[in-house]
Write a protein that holds these residues in place. Structure first.
Motif, mmCIF file in Angstrom:
data_model
loop_
_atom_site.group_PDB
_atom_site.id
_atom_site.type_symbol
_atom_site.label_atom_id
_atom_site.label_comp_id
_atom_site.label_asym_id
_atom_site.label_seq_id
_atom_site.Cartn_x
_atom_site.Cartn_y
_atom_site.Cartn_z
ATOM 1 N N GLY A 1 98.595 23.976 -24.517
ATOM 2 C CA GLY A 1 97.914 25.258 -24.394
ATOM 3 C C GLY A 1 98.639 26.299 -25.224
ATOM 4 O O GLY A 1 99.822 26.139 -25.547
ATOM 5 N N ARG A 2 97.933 27.369 -25.565
ATOM 6 C CA ARG A 2 98.544 28.470 -26.301
ATOM 7 C C ARG A 2 98.485 29.725 -25.440
ATOM 8 O O ARG A 2 97.438 30.054 -24.867
ATOM 9 N N VAL A 3 99.606 30.417 -25.316
ATOM 10 C CA VAL A 3 99.651 31.670 -24.574
ATOM 11 C C VAL A 3 98.951 32.739 -25.404
ATOM 12 O O VAL A 3 99.352 33.031 -26.532
ATOM 13 N N LEU A 4 97.882 33.323 -24.832
ATOM 14 C CA LEU A 4 97.135 34.363 -25.534
ATOM 15 C C LEU A 4 97.614 35.764 -25.151
ATOM 16 O O LEU A 4 97.564 36.680 -25.975
ATOM 17 N N GLU A 5 98.060 35.912 -23.902
ATOM 18 C CA GLU A 5 98.429 37.242 -23.425
ATOM 19 C C GLU A 5 99.490 37.119 -22.345
ATOM 20 O O GLU A 5 99.457 36.194 -21.527
ATOM 21 N N VAL A 6 100.452 38.027 -22.356
ATOM 22 C CA VAL A 6 101.432 38.159 -21.278
ATOM 23 C C VAL A 6 101.266 39.568 -20.726
ATOM 24 O O VAL A 6 101.626 40.544 -21.362
ATOM 25 N N ARG A 7 100.685 39.648 -19.543
ATOM 26 C CA ARG A 7 100.319 40.939 -18.950
ATOM 27 C C ARG A 7 101.235 41.246 -17.764
ATOM 28 O O ARG A 7 101.262 40.528 -16.778
ATOM 29 N N ARG A 8 101.989 42.322 -17.858
ATOM 30 C CA ARG A 8 102.915 42.694 -16.785
ATOM 31 C C ARG A 8 102.139 43.086 -15.538
ATOM 32 O O ARG A 8 101.176 43.844 -15.599
ATOM 33 N N GLU A 9 102.542 42.545 -14.392
ATOM 34 C CA GLU A 9 101.914 42.872 -13.111
ATOM 35 C C GLU A 9 102.783 43.837 -12.305
ATOM 36 O O GLU A 9 102.300 44.848 -11.815
ATOM 37 N N THR A 10 104.053 43.495 -12.149
ATOM 38 C CA THR A 10 105.028 44.360 -11.491
ATOM 39 C C THR A 10 106.293 44.331 -12.344
ATOM 40 O O THR A 10 106.329 43.709 -13.406
ATOM 41 N N ALA A 11 107.358 44.966 -11.859
ATOM 42 C CA ALA A 11 108.592 45.019 -12.643
ATOM 43 C C ALA A 11 109.164 43.639 -12.921
ATOM 44 O O ALA A 11 109.820 43.425 -13.949
ATOM 45 N N ASP A 12 108.912 42.678 -12.030
ATOM 46 C CA ASP A 12 109.502 41.349 -12.203
ATOM 47 C C ASP A 12 108.465 40.233 -12.199
ATOM 48 O O ASP A 12 108.767 39.087 -11.866
ATOM 49 N N SER A 13 107.240 40.531 -12.560
ATOM 50 C CA SER A 13 106.207 39.493 -12.598
ATOM 51 C C SER A 13 105.233 39.764 -13.731
ATOM 52 O O SER A 13 105.077 40.902 -14.191
ATOM 53 N N ALA A 14 104.578 38.697 -14.178
ATOM 54 C CA ALA A 14 103.613 38.827 -15.272
ATOM 55 C C ALA A 14 102.565 37.734 -15.158
ATOM 56 O O ALA A 14 102.824 36.648 -14.620
ATOM 57 N N THR A 15 101.381 38.020 -15.672
ATOM 58 C CA THR A 15 100.305 37.040 -15.766
ATOM 59 C C THR A 15 100.249 36.505 -17.184
ATOM 60 O O THR A 15 100.245 37.283 -18.147
ATOM 61 N N LEU A 16 100.231 35.182 -17.314
ATOM 62 C CA LEU A 16 100.088 34.530 -18.604
ATOM 63 C C LEU A 16 98.669 33.989 -18.717
ATOM 64 O O LEU A 16 98.236 33.179 -17.887
ATOM 65 N N VAL A 17 97.951 34.453 -19.725
ATOM 66 C CA VAL A 17 96.622 33.931 -20.018
ATOM 67 C C VAL A 17 96.789 32.842 -21.078
ATOM 68 O O VAL A 17 97.372 33.086 -22.144
ATOM 69 N N ILE A 18 96.313 31.644 -20.782
ATOM 70 C CA ILE A 18 96.555 30.474 -21.624
ATOM 71 C C ILE A 18 95.230 29.838 -22.033
ATOM 72 O O ILE A 18 94.329 29.660 -21.201
ATOM 73 N N LYS A 19 95.121 29.482 -23.293
ATOM 74 C CA LYS A 19 93.962 28.726 -23.777
ATOM 75 C C LYS A 19 94.360 27.258 -23.859
ATOM 76 O O LYS A 19 95.151 26.862 -24.715
ATOM 77 N N PRO A 20 93.834 26.404 -22.967
ATOM 78 C CA PRO A 20 94.184 24.982 -23.012
ATOM 79 C C PRO A 20 93.546 24.308 -24.223
ATOM 80 O O PRO A 20 92.496 24.728 -24.722
ATOM 81 N N GLY A 21 94.184 23.231 -24.670
ATOM 82 C CA GLY A 21 93.645 22.459 -25.768
ATOM 83 C C GLY A 21 92.779 21.312 -25.291
ATOM 84 O O GLY A 21 92.294 21.295 -24.149
ATOM 85 N N TRP A 22 92.607 20.323 -26.173
ATOM 86 C CA TRP A 22 91.751 19.178 -25.879
ATOM 87 C C TRP A 22 92.225 18.461 -24.625
ATOM 88 O O TRP A 22 93.427 18.274 -24.414
#
Length: 381
Positions: free
Chosen positions: A63-84
């Motif tokens: 998969g490729r990480v498309l976005e790293v979005r901060r949620e709180t001071a010590d957490s984040a959401t990673l949006v991932i595009k999976p491959g085949w």
């Protein structure tokens, strides 16, 4: 959960994962790949596929990480595009394995999917809380940039939301235990199926509440959703030593199907309360860490028969961690004692299950991610 987010933390070397789920759904592709392998030997088709697109592979899921979005001071959401090879028909509440190359070594962890399973989707999401003892979690939150290619393991787990959902639901979460429930809430919202959901959640402060804005929006837009938030730093932890606290917060909790995820103490109390009420079957639990109940005595020399390597371990080091520490390619999946992907045969000696304290004898098959040496032992790997 990280799992889970959320599981045993280890410095993981290059290891062998289970065969990518979904490969058997593409017999035509696999037949073509076998032909291409003969033509392109000594290089494999994957070597050429990687030149065209790093996500194209028939032997591992990427998969490729498309976005790293901060949620709180010590957490984040990673949006991932999976491959085949990835299929988006997972269930809300399941978790996924993610591998990241750090300092020349692949590090693995399992995390709950926070995205809702949607037909035709192109991305998935995990939300990671950086833990002081968690090398990979800290790196995912603060060290990963968009464009990073990761390895993935197929979604799995039994902590799932049924379809159709029960008419009345209780979510009991704390800290990052909200992550699998977030996938459930997003799924219910997409179906417009939030009829009567009470969500009792705890975090140190309001600033530590994951998905705060989205949860507020859910409460405004769906009258059937009620969030009861407890800031433990000011109000103290929710006391579940008896049913009184639940009676005060959710008087009808005994009539609801409940999903609970959070610290081990919270889940242990919940199990006792639901069992005492005679409704244990109504409680569904997800644990992000293995409850290690085995005695402290143990440890020994672990020999890996196939590789010819051995290592001396203590009673707290799992056999999976022991093998990885000396470069043995150990099979694994969830690293939490759930998926059975790490099972190998015990050739000699004894090993102990960290969850129950039970010892296993030679000739049995054991889960290396939740077992430790109970003296010298030998594994068929």
């Amino acid at each position: 959960m990280s799992k889970k987010h959320s599981s045993i933390t280890a410095n993981v070397g290059d290891t062998r994962r289970p065969t990518v789920a979904g490969a058997d759904r593409h017999p035509g592709w696999n037949a073509l790949r076998r032909i291409a392998t003969r033509i392109t030997t000594p290089l494999l088709p994957d070597d050429y596929l990687r030149l065209a697109n790093p996500l194209w592979s028939a032997r591992e899921l990427r998969g490729r990480v498309l976005e790293v979005r901060r949620e709180t001071a010590d957490s984040a959401t990673l949006v991932i595009k999976p491959g085949w090879g990835f299929h988006f028909d997972y269930s809300a509440g399941q978790y996924i394995g993610i591998g990241l190359l750090v300092d020349g070594r692949w590090r693995w962890r399992s995390y709950s999917l926070t995205s809702a399973p949607v037909s035709g989707a192109r991305t998935i999401a995990i939300t990671v809380k950086a833990m002081p003892e968690g090398f990979l979690s800290s790196h995912l939150v603060d060290g990963v940039t968009p464009g990073t290619v990761v390895r993935l393991a197929a979604p799995q787990g039994e902590f799932v939301l049924p379809d159709p959902a029960p008419a009345t639901v209780l979510f009991l979460t704390a800290g990052s235990g909200i992550t699998p429930v977030m996938s459930m809430l997003r799924t219910l919202a997409r179906r417009d199926d939030i009829t009567d959901v009470v969500h009792l959640h705890s975090a140190p402060t309001a600033a530590d509440l994951l998905f705060a804005e989205e949860l507020d929006a859910l409460a405004r837009e769906h009258p059937g959703y009620r969030l009861l938030f407890r800031a433990t730093r000011s109000a103290g932890r929710l006391d579940l030593s008896g049913p009184d606290a639940l009676d005060a917060e959710v008087p009808d909790w005994r009539g609801r199907q409940a999903w609970a995820c959070g610290p081990a103490a919270l889940l242990g109390d919940a199990e006792r309360i639901w069992a005492a009420a005679g409704i244990a079957e109504q409680l569904h639990i997800e644990r992000f860490t293995v409850a290690r109940t085995a005695a402290a005595q143990g440890g020994g020399t672990v020999t890996f028969a196939a590789s010819g390597r051995s290592v001396v371990t203590d009673a707290a080091t799992t056999l999976l961690e022991a093998g990885e520490s000396v470069g043995v390619q150990m099979p694994f999946g969830c690293r939490m004692g759930i998926c059975q992907s790490c099972v190998v045969e015990l050739v000699g000696g004894q090993v102990r299950d960290l969850r129950s304290g039970a010892d296993h004898e030679p000739g049995t098959r054991i889960q290396t991610c939740v077992s430790t040496a109970a003296g010298d032992c030998e594994l068929d790997v």
